[in-house]
Design an enzyme around this catalytic site. Sequence first.
Site, PDB file in Angstrom:
ATOM      1  N   HIS A 172      -7.026  87.126  49.838  1.00 16.79           N
ATOM      2  CA  HIS A 172      -7.976  86.032  50.054  1.00 16.79           C
ATOM      3  C   HIS A 172      -7.786  85.501  51.470  1.00 16.79           C
ATOM      4  O   HIS A 172      -6.712  85.629  52.061  1.00 16.79           O
ATOM      5  CB  HIS A 172      -7.748  84.905  49.033  1.00 16.79           C
ATOM      6  CG  HIS A 172      -6.395  84.260  49.175  1.00 16.79           C
ATOM      7  ND1 HIS A 172      -5.252  84.805  48.635  1.00 16.79           N
ATOM      8  CD2 HIS A 172      -6.004  83.149  49.841  1.00 16.79           C
ATOM      9  CE1 HIS A 172      -4.218  84.058  48.940  1.00 16.79           C
ATOM     10  NE2 HIS A 172      -4.633  83.041  49.683  1.00 16.79           N
TER      11      HIS A 172
ATOM     12  N   CYS B 166      -2.574  73.737  47.764  1.00 14.20           N
ATOM     13  CA  CYS B 166      -2.531  73.284  49.153  1.00 14.20           C
ATOM     14  C   CYS B 166      -2.805  71.795  49.317  1.00 14.20           C
ATOM     15  O   CYS B 166      -2.265  71.169  50.233  1.00 14.20           O
ATOM     16  CB  CYS B 166      -3.470  74.141  49.995  1.00 14.20           C
ATOM     17  SG  CYS B 166      -2.841  75.840  50.149  1.00 14.20           S
TER      18      CYS B 166
ATOM     19  N   HIS C 217      -4.835  84.160  56.544  1.00 14.63           N
ATOM     20  CA  HIS C 217      -3.792  85.167  56.364  1.00 14.63           C
ATOM     21  C   HIS C 217      -4.107  86.464  57.112  1.00 14.63           C
ATOM     22  O   HIS C 217      -5.261  86.906  57.137  1.00 14.63           O
ATOM     23  CB  HIS C 217      -3.662  85.532  54.883  1.00 14.63           C
ATOM     24  CG  HIS C 217      -3.311  84.394  53.979  1.00 14.63           C
ATOM     25  ND1 HIS C 217      -2.320  83.490  54.259  1.00 14.63           N
ATOM     26  CD2 HIS C 217      -3.809  84.024  52.752  1.00 14.63           C
ATOM     27  CE1 HIS C 217      -2.228  82.623  53.258  1.00 14.63           C
ATOM     28  NE2 HIS C 217      -3.129  82.911  52.340  1.00 14.63           N
TER      29      HIS C 217
ATOM     30  N   LYS D 153      -3.311  77.919  58.847  1.00 12.12           N
ATOM     31  CA  LYS D 153      -1.953  77.977  58.286  1.00 12.12           C
ATOM     32  C   LYS D 153      -1.719  79.282  57.545  1.00 12.12           C
ATOM     33  O   LYS D 153      -2.668  79.982  57.194  1.00 12.12           O
ATOM     34  CB  LYS D 153      -1.711  76.790  57.357  1.00 12.12           C
ATOM     35  CG  LYS D 153      -2.607  76.799  56.155  1.00 12.12           C
ATOM     36  CD  LYS D 153      -2.338  75.609  55.268  1.00 12.12           C
ATOM     37  CE  LYS D 153      -3.347  75.535  54.149  1.00 12.12           C
ATOM     38  NZ  LYS D 153      -3.369  76.735  53.310  1.00 12.12           N
TER      39      LYS D 153
ATOM     40  N   ASP E 269      -6.767  78.334  55.217  1.00 17.14           N
ATOM     41  CA  ASP E 269      -5.841  79.387  54.860  1.00 17.14           C
ATOM     42  C   ASP E 269      -6.274  80.597  55.691  1.00 17.14           C
ATOM     43  O   ASP E 269      -7.462  80.967  55.676  1.00 17.14           O
ATOM     44  CB  ASP E 269      -6.006  79.651  53.352  1.00 17.14           C
ATOM     45  CG  ASP E 269      -4.735  80.053  52.652  1.00 17.14           C
ATOM     46  OD1 ASP E 269      -3.648  79.633  53.069  1.00 17.14           O
ATOM     47  OD2 ASP E 269      -4.835  80.797  51.651  1.00 17.14           O
TER      48      ASP E 269
ATOM     49  N   ASP F 162      -8.755  73.505  53.231  1.00 13.00           N
ATOM     50  CA  ASP F 162      -9.119  74.849  52.746  1.00 13.00           C
ATOM     51  C   ASP F 162     -10.435  74.914  51.960  1.00 13.00           C
ATOM     52  O   ASP F 162     -10.504  75.558  50.906  1.00 13.00           O
ATOM     53  CB  ASP F 162      -7.991  75.415  51.870  1.00 13.00           C
ATOM     54  CG  ASP F 162      -6.681  75.577  52.628  1.00 13.00           C
ATOM     55  OD1 ASP F 162      -6.607  75.154  53.792  1.00 13.00           O
ATOM     56  OD2 ASP F 162      -5.724  76.118  52.042  1.00 13.00           O
TER      57      ASP F 162
HETATM   58  C1  VGL Z   1      -4.239  78.161  48.198  1.00 15.17           C
HETATM   59  C2  VGL Z   1      -3.436  79.728  46.720  1.00 15.17           C
HETATM   60  C3  VGL Z   1      -3.192  80.608  47.741  1.00 15.17           C
HETATM   61  C4  VGL Z   1      -4.853  76.817  48.432  1.00 15.17           C
HETATM   62  C5  VGL Z   1      -3.986  79.029  49.241  1.00 15.17           C
HETATM   63  O1  VGL Z   1      -5.528  76.629  49.474  1.00 15.17           O
HETATM   64  O2  VGL Z   1      -4.691  75.925  47.565  1.00 15.17           O
HETATM   65  N1  VGL Z   1      -3.954  78.518  46.939  1.00 15.17           N
HETATM   66  N2  VGL Z   1      -3.470  80.262  49.000  1.00 15.17           N
HETATM   67 ZN    ZN Z   2      -3.414  81.688  50.599  1.00 17.83          ZN
END
Ligand code: VGL
Ligand code: ZN
Length: 192
Positions: A74, A138, A57, A99, A55, A16
């Site tokens: 995000h 993550c 979404h 993911k 990430d 990420d």
């Molecule tokens: C993450 C918070 C929300 C991460 C992803 O990649 O660590 N943290 N979504």
């Molecule tokens: Zn996230």
Amino acid sequence: MPGLAVGASDALVAVDLQVDFCPGGALEVREGDQVVAPVNRLLAVPGWLKVATRDWHPPGHVSFKAQGGAWPPHCVAGSPGARFHAGMDASRVDFIVSKATRRDADAYSGFEGTALAADLRSRGVRRIFVCGLATDYCVRATALDGRREGLEVVVVEDAVRAVDLKPGDGARALDEMRGAGCAVARSGDIAA
Ligand code: VGL
Ligand code: ZN
């Protein structure tokens, strides 16, 4: 852990390293962009598999505050904030794992709801080196799931940064990963 040699049974898993997790992003991690240089050093090491998770979404994801979740919106799939950091050498990545792509479920781990475990296994990977963002979410979840999948896991400590919602979260996450059998190394010690 000086002089750690990597080869065909190893994989880098860069977690990420996205615009929204870097300073100025929607869910910025302090110093998140400082992992770009060590991650690029690792991406330049030849002879091992390189995977990047992201990430990814849908709009209105369950983890967003408007839906009762913990986070500001995000990493909305296809948005500028969901891109890999512009400085990351993404051209060296062998494959990308998206993911948390379903609206109704969050997934911190790169293994959760993805084909990552099967993809690593089919390529004969036995050890993963985890780096990226964020240490306490993550990175932590991916490293712990890697152990559950029976992999050796090495966390690259200079190539991770934490959200640290509560001070010390990142340090506690590293302790937890160590406790689960993860090794900790520095990027400069890793070579082909
Ligand atoms: C993450 C918070 C929300 C991460 C992803 O990649 O660590 N943290 N979504
Ligand atoms: Zn996230």
